[in-house]
Design an enzyme around this catalytic site. Structure first.
Site, PDB file in Angstrom:
ATOM      1  CG  ASP A 104      -2.160   0.802   0.673  1.00 50.38           C
ATOM      2  OD1 ASP A 104      -1.809   1.860   0.352  1.00 50.38           O
ATOM      3  OD2 ASP A 104      -2.814   0.379   1.825  1.00 50.38           O
ATOM      4  CD1 TRP A 105       0.350   5.461  -3.322  1.00 48.22           C
ATOM      5  CD2 TRP A 105       0.557   3.138  -3.945  1.00 48.22           C
ATOM      6  NE1 TRP A 105       0.349   4.755  -4.258  1.00 48.22           N
ATOM      7  CE2 TRP A 105      -0.076   4.119  -5.253  1.00 48.22           C
ATOM      8  CE3 TRP A 105      -0.121   1.991  -3.441  1.00 48.22           C
ATOM      9  CZ2 TRP A 105       0.081   3.665  -5.622  1.00 48.22           C
ATOM     10  CZ3 TRP A 105      -0.309   1.519  -4.356  1.00 48.22           C
ATOM     11  CH2 TRP A 105      -0.166   2.344  -5.911  1.00 48.22           C
TER      12      TRP A 105
END
Length: 821
Positions: free
Chosen positions: A745-746
């Site tokens: 995920d970012w």
């Protein structure tokens, strides 16, 4: 161009920054009239059908619905003018090409409404414009208009039916709250309901909500019909109008249990904590808990949903294969016994013997939605389930089969019906002895100092846990003993001997002119390292404006070798870029259709739309389990049940990839709350992990075959998912056979491997086979957080990263890149 403010947690500090590419501005298309915006052919009809099938009719006393042509309605509630079309955040902020007002939907459906009352609300709303807030700080509701009794009296004198709309927002990076205006009604909303229901003889309540909210207010007012409309995207009003007018009979079914009170949910005492949450309820999530321990606490059961017609179900036959993993086929005759056409969902549940492990009283084993059946028409549906679908996991070895999925000896009872409580026994099967289905490896061992008791109906009677005021039997969570360090060392890949640049292009590999191994052999260490990260910022210049970032061919050296830049975009509710794209119903509404075929057909269209904008990876579906109704991102996710969640997600994946883009199911795994999501530890037994929180991903991987998967922010039993070798290599790749690419995920958290103290951060991630750090780098407000040099620091050092591990990552990324050529 409007700017939206976002909050981003980085290294335990909060930076406020302005985001110009995911906000309301639309660059080249900013001023295009609605009628000229490109709409994917066939998309409105597809989205409308999905929205219609996701609407759940919870109550319909006196057959108030559908509204009859001669009836006229008065609509109360400011949401009629300020509709929540979808939730906030990466799973919802899509620039829809059009929107349809609630009243347009009523008009198209032929429902006559009180225009004078509509004008009163319009005037009030125009001077009370809602504030939509900013990232993680969005509203939970919009303040309601105080309602004067004289307005209600006048409306009653002119109309037959009252419609009251209650709206609740949903959003990422925050939870819903046990407060008025969020989970509970406000005093003004209660006053509105009181005045309307004591004045009108007939009242319909419509819930425009992304999450489940408290419905105890139904006991306090005379409400004849309740429609849980969820948040239905751009075709919201058309779909809702068709349902209210009876042009379409409702066929949506709940994907969660609606309990009498929040405190009745088994996770209520162990949710939303900052540091960690103990999953005390273990496998007894949602209806598994209620059917086993607390049927009396259920207001509306999992699988429930009314229709305007009635159906009968009759078991025709059961056929069982002789395979090692036997396939059961339940043939059920469904007959429309009512007066209007409609669809029904046939649900198959299993009750396994308690045995030594303890089991839920009901577990969903399969389901099938009928076609539209005319009055008197019948359909023979076939529901398939496999023994592996209702096997239990022994994480402690109490059956003598440690770390195995198995069927314990005893009688298995199968139930057929339209929800988990009303389903009736239809078939039994006796297993004379335990049957082992799959030997697994020990993974994600809970730390000894993090032990806690978990629910279990076969507890020894001396161990109990207090849940929702009840003292329930429990058992100690199983401990483990595996040597993770040695497991990793035993699986370090052999290095491909470097050859230097031989001029091989990736297209040569696709054409069969060279092997992937030969291509990888010519990559330098710098090339290999660059394949393990994204380009850096979101909104990469390499792709469509507003994209979420790029990976793959992010440097000139990699592009010279024919590796394309791979463009990502958020996507659970549609393609989130700076273009007008389709806004879908929220994830829960999609799943409430219980119609994977319709979901797949819809996402084929979304895939085509993504392909038109050269988006290679749609960051969808979001598919974490609904562990608790307050989770802020439940609106993106599907269900409290892993089979339903996994089957709907697999349909989404197949559709996207047939349409021309890749899917990226998320968030792997146990992303079940937003509170402190970057640091929170989901402490869960290996059994619950295997049977509930990984099982939906297993269905998705095996049946959908996604090309990408995204890890979660949180820890699972003390280890961040983006460093979790057990989850990503042992389970996902080795046990499930996944050969695709894994993205973080970012952004991610800094940490050092406890098994190999010499490696940390990106080297630690690479060893776990989490292929790509996204978005790569981050530069905002004069601060630059660069991709660290851990790969180079530890490459070939004692106990450090090996080139073979980098080459393995390259293979995972490049296999996907080849499909995009």
């Amino acid at each position: 161009m409007a700017e939206n403010k976002f909050l981003l947690k980085v290294s335990e500090k909060v930076f406020l920054f302005k985001n110009k590419f995911l906000g309301a501005g639309l660059a080249q298309e900013e001023n295009i009239p609605v009628g000229e915006r490109i709409i994917t052919p066939g998309m409105p009809e597809q989205v409308r059908a999905l929205a219609e099938e996701g609407i759940v009719l919870l109550k319909n006393e006196g057959h108030l619905l559908p509204i009859q042509p001669e009836q006229k309605v008065s609509v109360f509630g400011r949401i009629q003018h300020d509709w929540f079309f979808v939730g906030y955040g990466s799973g919802g902020d899509v620039h829809k090409p059009y929107e349809i007002s609630f009243f347009e939907g009523l008009e198209k459906a032929g429902i006559t409404y009180n225009k004078e009352l509509k004008a009163i609300y319009e005037e009030w709303c125009s001077s009370h414009v809602p504030d939509h807030g900013y990232w993680g700080h969005w509203p939970y509701h919009h303040d309601e208009m105080p309602l004067e009794q004289s307005i209600v009296d006048k409306a009653k004198s002119k109309t037959d039916v009252a419609m009251v709309i209650i709206g609740r927002a949903a959003g990422e990076d925050r939870e819903n709250l046990l407060e008025e205006g969020c989970y509970y009604l406000t005093d003004i909303e209660k006053d509105m309901l009181h005045k309307v229901t004591t004045t009108f003889d007939k009242t319909v309540v419509i819930m425009d909500c992304g999450n489940i909210v408290d419905l105890a207010f139904l006991d306090d007012y005379k409400i004849d019909a309740v429609v849980y409309a969820w948040q239905l995207g751009q075709e919201n009003a058309n779909a809702l109008g068709n349902i209210l007018a009876g042009k379409v009979s409702p066929s949506g079914k709940l994907t969660d249990t609606i309990a009498n009170r929040y405190e009745d949910y088994p996770s209520s005492a162990n949710f939303g904590k900052e540091e960690y949450n103990n999953y005390v309820e273990d496998i007894y999530v949602g209806y598994r808990y209620f059917t086993t321990f607390a049927k009396e606490d259920v207001r509306y059961p999992f699988g429930f949903g009314l229709s305007y017609t009635t159906f009968s179900m009759e078991l025709d036959r059961v056929e069982v294969s002789s395979d090692a993993n036997a396939r059961y086929e339940f043939y059920v005759k469904v007959t429309n016994t009512g007066d209007v056409a409609g669809k029904e969902v046939v649900q198959l549940y299993v009750e396994a013997p308690q045995g030594k492990l303890g089991k839920a009283a009901r577990s969903l084993a399969g389901f099938k939605k009928t076609e539209v059946l005319e009055p008197g028409e019948c359909e023979l549906v076939c529901i398939q389930t496999y023994e592996s679908d209702f096997a239990s996991f022994d994480d402690a070895g109490i059956t003598g089969n440690k770390d195995c999925f198995l069927l314990e000896a005893g009688t298995y009872r199968f139930y057929v019906g339209s929800d988990c409580l009303s389903a009736r026994e239809a078939h039994t099967k006796v297993y004379a002895a335990d049957k082992v289905m799959m030997q697994c490896q020990e993974v994600c061992i809970p730390a000894a100092d993090a032990a806690f008791d978990v629910l279990n109906p076969t507890g020894d009677g001396n161990v109990v846990v207090a849940t929702n005021g009840k003292s329930l039997p429990a058992t100690k969570r199983a401990a483990g003993s595996r040597d993770l360090r040695q497991r990793i060392l035993d699986h370090i890949p052999q290095e491909i001997t470097p050859t230097g640049n031989k001029g091989i292009k990736l297209a040569d590999v696709k054409a069969g002119k060279a092997t992937l191994e030969a291509f990888i052999a010519q990559l330098s260490d710098e090339d290999l390292i660059n394949l393990t990260r994204g380009e850096g910022p979101m909104n990469s210049a390499l792709g469509v404006s507003g994209n979420a970032g790029a990976f793959g061919g992010i440097t000139q050296s990699l592009r010279d070798k024919g590796i394309p830049a791979l463009i990502t975009a958020d996507g659970p509710a549609g393609i989130r870029i700076r273009r007008y794209t389709t806004l879908l119903p929220c994830g829960t509404a999609i799943a409430c259709s219980w119609n994977p075929e319709l979901v797949e057909a819809t996402f084929v269209k979304i895939g085509e739309e993504a392909k038109r904008f050269d988006v290679d990876v749609n960051l969808a579906p979001g598919m974490n389990i609904h562990r608790n109704p307050l989770c802020g991102r439940n609106f993106e996710y599907y269900a409290e049940d892993p089979l339903l969640s996994g089957r709907v997600a697999a349909a989404c994946v197949r559709g996207l990839q047939v349409g021309g883009t890749s899917s990226c199911p998320k968030h792997f795994a146990c992303n079940n709350q937003e509170t402190n999501r970057n640091y929170n530890d989901s402490r869960v037994s290996m059994r619950a992990l295997r049977e509930i929180y990984l099982k939906n991903f297993e269905y998705c991987v095996k049946e959908g075959k996604p090309q990408n998967i995204m890890t979660s922010y949180n820890k699972v039993n003390g280890v961040w998912s983006h460093y979790n070798y057990d989850l990503v290599t042992t389970v996902l790749r080795d046990e499930w056979g996944y050969q695709g690419n894994v993205l973080t995920d970012w952004w991610m958290r800094e940490d050092t491997s406890p098994e190999f103290p010499e490696i940390s951060n990106n080297a630690y991630r690479t060893r776990a086979q989490v292929d790509v750090l996204m978005p790569g780098n981050l530069s905002q407000i004069g601060k630059t957080f660069k991709f660290d040099k851990q790969h180079l620091k530890t490459l070939h050092a004692t106990n450090g990263l090996k080139r073979g591990e980098l080459q393995r990552i390259a293979g995972n990324v490049l296999r996907f890149a080849i499909t995009r050529l």
